[in-house]
Design an enzyme around this catalytic site. Structure first.
Site, mmCIF file in Angstrom:
data_model
loop_
_atom_site.group_PDB
_atom_site.id
_atom_site.type_symbol
_atom_site.label_atom_id
_atom_site.label_comp_id
_atom_site.label_asym_id
_atom_site.label_seq_id
_atom_site.Cartn_x
_atom_site.Cartn_y
_atom_site.Cartn_z
ATOM 1 N N ASP A 43 0.837 -1.205 0.000
ATOM 2 C CA ASP A 43 0.000 0.000 0.000
ATOM 3 C C ASP A 43 0.870 1.253 0.000
ATOM 4 O O ASP A 43 2.091 1.159 0.103
ATOM 5 C CB ASP A 43 -0.981 -0.016 1.191
ATOM 6 N N ASN A 109 -7.916 -2.037 14.096
ATOM 7 C CA ASN A 109 -9.312 -2.138 13.657
ATOM 8 C C ASN A 109 -9.535 -3.323 12.718
ATOM 9 O O ASN A 109 -10.583 -3.449 12.107
ATOM 10 C CB ASN A 109 -9.762 -0.833 12.988
ATOM 11 N N HIS A 111 -7.725 -4.046 9.962
ATOM 12 C CA HIS A 111 -7.379 -3.894 8.545
ATOM 13 C C HIS A 111 -6.161 -4.728 8.185
ATOM 14 O O HIS A 111 -5.317 -5.010 9.028
ATOM 15 C CB HIS A 111 -7.217 -2.421 8.135
ATOM 16 N N GLU A 116 -9.706 -1.286 4.816
ATOM 17 C CA GLU A 116 -10.326 -0.831 6.049
ATOM 18 C C GLU A 116 -11.693 -1.499 6.268
ATOM 19 O O GLU A 116 -12.363 -1.879 5.302
ATOM 20 C CB GLU A 116 -10.537 0.687 5.975
HETATM 21 C C1 GLP Z 1 -0.343 0.070 8.415
HETATM 22 C C2 GLP Z 1 -0.205 -0.686 7.100
HETATM 23 C C3 GLP Z 1 -0.388 -2.130 7.300
HETATM 24 C C4 GLP Z 1 0.169 -2.520 8.658
HETATM 25 C C5 GLP Z 1 -0.655 -1.916 9.766
HETATM 26 C C6 GLP Z 1 -0.103 -2.133 11.160
HETATM 27 O O1 GLP Z 1 -0.890 1.268 8.264
HETATM 28 N N1 GLP Z 1 -0.948 -0.205 6.003
HETATM 29 O O2 GLP Z 1 0.212 -2.825 6.230
HETATM 30 O O3 GLP Z 1 0.156 -3.912 8.776
HETATM 31 O O4 GLP Z 1 -0.946 -0.585 9.501
HETATM 32 O O5 GLP Z 1 0.976 -1.289 11.454
HETATM 33 P P1 GLP Z 1 1.882 -1.450 12.743
HETATM 34 O O6 GLP Z 1 2.761 -2.640 12.495
HETATM 35 O O7 GLP Z 1 2.694 -0.184 12.821
HETATM 36 O O8 GLP Z 1 0.982 -1.632 13.897
#
Ligand code: GLP
Length: 209
Positions: A43, A109, A111, A116
């Site tokens: 992403d 949440n 995702h 989302e």
């Molecule tokens: C991000 C990414 C995801 C990631 C998630 C968790 O925004 N788009 O690919 O897995 O949120 O992030 P974190 O590892 O910092 O909790």
């Protein structure tokens, strides 16, 4: 080294940092080569140039790509400054063979990538409006200011997720416990995009709780 031409999906965020450190160390020790691999970002924020320190393109360069023997032709990141629909189509075209191994994190949440929770989910790579929780959770990369987190992002869709030959999802910290429990034991629902992984035959979930 078992699959030199692996197509690997690479998440961003805090969770995979230790994994990337270990991959870089394994490369330096001569145990892993990326010379024939294809690595894909999952992403990207809309509107951020690749060089912007908040972009996922620059994250992957900083934490993995530049430290290993991955050629430019194996680096598939979104161009956040390009027309988002074109960038999404380019990503889907490059990824047409699908992921051999998809590494995933999970949002609090539920995702995955930037799919989302909502009324529906999308199959293909698409543009998404980020939720308030997600912008708050990701504020760290923007000087702690959620207002500076872009409003929109591009993300692989659930089609590419479910078509991956193998998935490894990483979740660390108590803050992720509820999302992981819903993902594994809750109803399969667009309200928790990660719950769709219940439909995939080869998913490994690694947690520290
Ligand atoms: C991000 C990414 C995801 C990631 C998630 C968790 O925004 N788009 O690919 O897995 O949120 O992030 P974190 O590892 O910092 O909790």
């Amino acid at each position: 080294m078992e699959t030199p031409s692996l197509v690997l999906g690479c998440p961003t965020g805090r969770t995979p940092l230790e994994l990337y450190r270990q991959l870089v160390a394994a490369h330096r020790a001569g145990k892993v080569s990326f010379s024939k691999a294809q690595l894909f970002a999952l992403d990207e924020y809309v509107g951020l140039e690749r060089e912007d320190p908040g972009s996922f393109a620059s994250y992957l360069e900083r934490h993995l790509f530049r430290h290993v023997d991955l050629p430019q032709s194996g680096r598939h990141v979104f161009d956040g400054a390009a027309d988002p629909l074109d960038a999404c189509a380019a990503h889907d075209a490059a990824l047409r063979g699908g992921f051999g191994l998809l590494l995933l994190g999970i949002g609090e949440n539920g995702h995955v990538a930037f799919n989302e929770p909502g009324e529906s989910l999308q199959v293909a790579t698409h543009v998404v409006k980020l939720s308030r929780e997600t912008r708050l959770a990701n504020a760290g990369a923007f000087g702690g200011e959620a207002m500076r987190v872009p409003l929109e992002a591009m993300t692989i869709g659930m089609g590419a997720v479910l078509a991956a030959r193998e998935i490894v999802l990483l979740a660390t910290g108590e803050k992720k416990r509820r999302a992981v429990e819903t993902m594994m034991n809750g109803t399969v629902s667009t309200r928790c995009p990660a719950s769709l992984l219940q439909l995939h035959p080869r998913v490994t979930v690694l947690t520290d709780f």
